[in-house]
Design a protein around this motif. Structure first.
Motif, PDB file in Angstrom:
ATOM      1  N   THR A  80       2.820  34.600  10.727  1.00  0.00           N
ATOM      2  CA  THR A  80       3.450  33.325  11.056  1.00  0.00           C
ATOM      3  C   THR A  80       4.792  33.234  10.328  1.00  0.00           C
ATOM      4  OG1 THR A  80       1.284  32.243  11.205  1.00  0.00           O
ATOM      5  CG2 THR A  80       3.209  30.811  11.036  1.00  0.00           C
ATOM      6  N   ALA A  81       5.798  32.784  11.029  1.00  0.00           N
ATOM      7  CA  ALA A  81       7.107  32.561  10.421  1.00  0.00           C
ATOM      8  C   ALA A  81       7.545  31.146  10.787  1.00  0.00           C
ATOM      9  CB  ALA A  81       8.119  33.587  10.923  1.00  0.00           C
ATOM     10  N   ARG A  82       7.878  30.354   9.776  1.00  0.00           N
ATOM     11  CA  ARG A  82       8.216  28.952  10.016  1.00  0.00           C
ATOM     12  C   ARG A  82       9.638  28.630   9.595  1.00  0.00           C
ATOM     13  NH1 ARG A  82       2.701  25.758   8.035  1.00  0.00           N
ATOM     14  NH2 ARG A  82       1.488  26.134   9.948  1.00  0.00           N
ATOM     15  N   ASN A  83      10.249  27.718  10.339  1.00  0.00           N
ATOM     16  CA  ASN A  83      11.572  27.202   9.989  1.00  0.00           C
ATOM     17  C   ASN A  83      11.366  25.839   9.340  1.00  0.00           C
ATOM     18  OD1 ASN A  83      14.145  25.951  10.014  1.00  0.00           O
ATOM     19  ND2 ASN A  83      14.819  27.336  11.634  1.00  0.00           N
ATOM     20  N   ASP A  84      11.279  25.831   8.030  1.00  0.00           N
ATOM     21  CA  ASP A  84      10.925  24.607   7.308  1.00  0.00           C
ATOM     22  C   ASP A  84      11.927  23.480   7.524  1.00  0.00           C
ATOM     23  OD1 ASP A  84       8.601  25.725   6.275  1.00  0.00           O
ATOM     24  OD2 ASP A  84       9.638  26.551   4.521  1.00  0.00           O
ATOM     25  N   ASP A  85      13.215  23.818   7.642  1.00  0.00           N
ATOM     26  CA  ASP A  85      14.225  22.778   7.842  1.00  0.00           C
ATOM     27  C   ASP A  85      14.017  22.069   9.181  1.00  0.00           C
ATOM     28  OD1 ASP A  85      15.395  23.341   5.422  1.00  0.00           O
ATOM     29  OD2 ASP A  85      16.912  24.684   6.265  1.00  0.00           O
ATOM     30  N   LEU A  86      13.766  22.843  10.238  1.00  0.00           N
ATOM     31  CA  LEU A  86      13.543  22.242  11.552  1.00  0.00           C
ATOM     32  C   LEU A  86      12.235  21.464  11.589  1.00  0.00           C
ATOM     33  CD1 LEU A  86      14.697  24.939  14.148  1.00  0.00           C
ATOM     34  CD2 LEU A  86      15.805  22.785  13.551  1.00  0.00           C
ATOM     35  N   ILE A  87      11.247  21.969  10.910  1.00  0.00           N
ATOM     36  CA  ILE A  87       9.952  21.273  10.874  1.00  0.00           C
ATOM     37  C   ILE A  87      10.120  19.896  10.231  1.00  0.00           C
ATOM     38  CG2 ILE A  87       7.657  21.290   9.820  1.00  0.00           C
ATOM     39  CD1 ILE A  87       7.701  24.358  10.202  1.00  0.00           C
ATOM     40  N   ARG A  88      10.840  19.853   9.127  1.00  0.00           N
ATOM     41  CA  ARG A  88      11.064  18.557   8.457  1.00  0.00           C
ATOM     42  C   ARG A  88      11.882  17.622   9.344  1.00  0.00           C
ATOM     43  NH1 ARG A  88      11.402  21.822   3.720  1.00  0.00           N
ATOM     44  NH2 ARG A  88      13.624  22.160   4.086  1.00  0.00           N
ATOM     45  N   ALA A  89      12.910  18.166   9.983  1.00  0.00           N
ATOM     46  CA  ALA A  89      13.773  17.330  10.821  1.00  0.00           C
ATOM     47  C   ALA A  89      13.038  16.799  12.048  1.00  0.00           C
ATOM     48  CB  ALA A  89      15.000  18.130  11.262  1.00  0.00           C
ATOM     49  N   SER A  90      12.077  17.560  12.548  1.00  0.00           N
ATOM     50  CA  SER A  90      11.345  17.137  13.749  1.00  0.00           C
ATOM     51  C   SER A  90      10.356  16.021  13.468  1.00  0.00           C
ATOM     52  CB  SER A  90      10.590  18.324  14.351  1.00  0.00           C
ATOM     53  OG  SER A  90       9.477  18.674  13.539  1.00  0.00           O
ATOM     54  N   GLY A  91       9.911  15.917  12.218  1.00  0.00           N
ATOM     55  CA  GLY A  91       8.933  14.891  11.863  1.00  0.00           C
ATOM     56  C   GLY A  91       7.520  15.210  12.310  1.00  0.00           C
ATOM     57  N   ILE A  92       7.260  16.415  12.779  1.00  0.00           N
ATOM     58  CA  ILE A  92       5.926  16.783  13.245  1.00  0.00           C
ATOM     59  C   ILE A  92       4.966  16.866  12.067  1.00  0.00           C
ATOM     60  CG2 ILE A  92       6.286  19.282  13.068  1.00  0.00           C
ATOM     61  CD1 ILE A  92       4.696  19.578  15.662  1.00  0.00           C
ATOM     62  N   SER A  93       3.735  16.441  12.283  1.00  0.00           N
ATOM     63  CA  SER A  93       2.746  16.488  11.214  1.00  0.00           C
ATOM     64  C   SER A  93       2.210  17.910  11.057  1.00  0.00           C
ATOM     65  CB  SER A  93       1.590  15.545  11.512  1.00  0.00           C
ATOM     66  OG  SER A  93       0.819  16.018  12.606  1.00  0.00           O
TER      67      SER A  93
END
Length: 213
Positions: A80-93
């Motif tokens: 798994t590879a995650r884009n933490d900045d985009l995840i935070r900006a999206s507001g997804i839980s």
């Protein structure tokens, strides 16, 4: 505008370029075709470089309502590879993201079983991952593939394609080398650079991957 006869022609020409600059740089390399169209190209590269051929099955995990905005990517072996900045900006839980990743992971496993029945993926840890596709338009899938290769332990990541949009090449993160034969400023679509760009079938991918090397 047409540059390549078909994917096999593109693969042979890409292989020649890689071989000319190899000088040991691709030792212990594994050639990874992105399904489906990247596999015929990758097969030619693997033949010339005398390297193992495999398929890199990867799925982007898009944001709700913006599926092309990849919050993360999933691949085989639990990578798994995650884009933490985009995840935070999206507001997804965290729960929603995990659920979306689970859906895509099921698809990864389905495709891996289809393309490589009864065989384990070629080990990538500590090796040079040479990721091959028939071309790059937006670069989203290739970026996800590079991230998954790193997550699976690749020591070096090389992107090798016959043709690509110049701006897409500039947006490839964390890549050790990019080999692209043709990056026209007037790029419109990958298929415009092939005379024969018919769709690659699942059966063709399976056949190419099953050939002894």
């Amino acid at each position: 505008m047409r540059t390549f006869i078909d994917r096999s022609d593109a693969g042979r020409r890409l292989a020649e370029e890689l071989a000319s600059r190899a000088s040991g740089a691709y030792e212990r390399g594994v050639i990874l075709g992105l399904p489906r169209g990247g596999v015929p190209v990758a097969a030619e590269v693997a033949h010339v470089l005398d390297a193992p051929l495999d398929v890199l099955v990867v799925r982007k995990v898009g944001a709700p309502g913006q599926e092309e905005l990849a919050l993360s990517a999933v691949g085989e072996e639990g990578a798994t590879a995650r884009n933490d900045d985009l995840i935070r900006a999206s507001g997804i839980s965290s729960a929603d993201l995990a659920a979306r990743e689970a859906v895509q992971r099921e698809e990864v496993e389905r495709r891996a079983t289809l393309f490589r029945p009864g065989r384990a993926p070629v080990p990538m840890e500590g090796r040079t991952a040479i990721i091959v596709d028939d071309g790059i338009a937006t670069g989203a899938t290739m970026r996800a593939a590079c991230a998954i290769a790193r997550a699976r332990g690749a020591a070096r990541v090389v992107v090798a394609v016959p043709v690509a949009a110049p701006d897409a090449l500039e947006q490839l993160p964390d890549v050790d080398e990019v080999v692209c034969l043709h990056a026209p400023r007037t790029f419109m679509a990958v298929g415009m650079h092939y005379i024969d760009f018919r769709q690659t079938s699942d059966a063709e991918v399976i056949e190419l991957l099953a050939q002894p090397r």
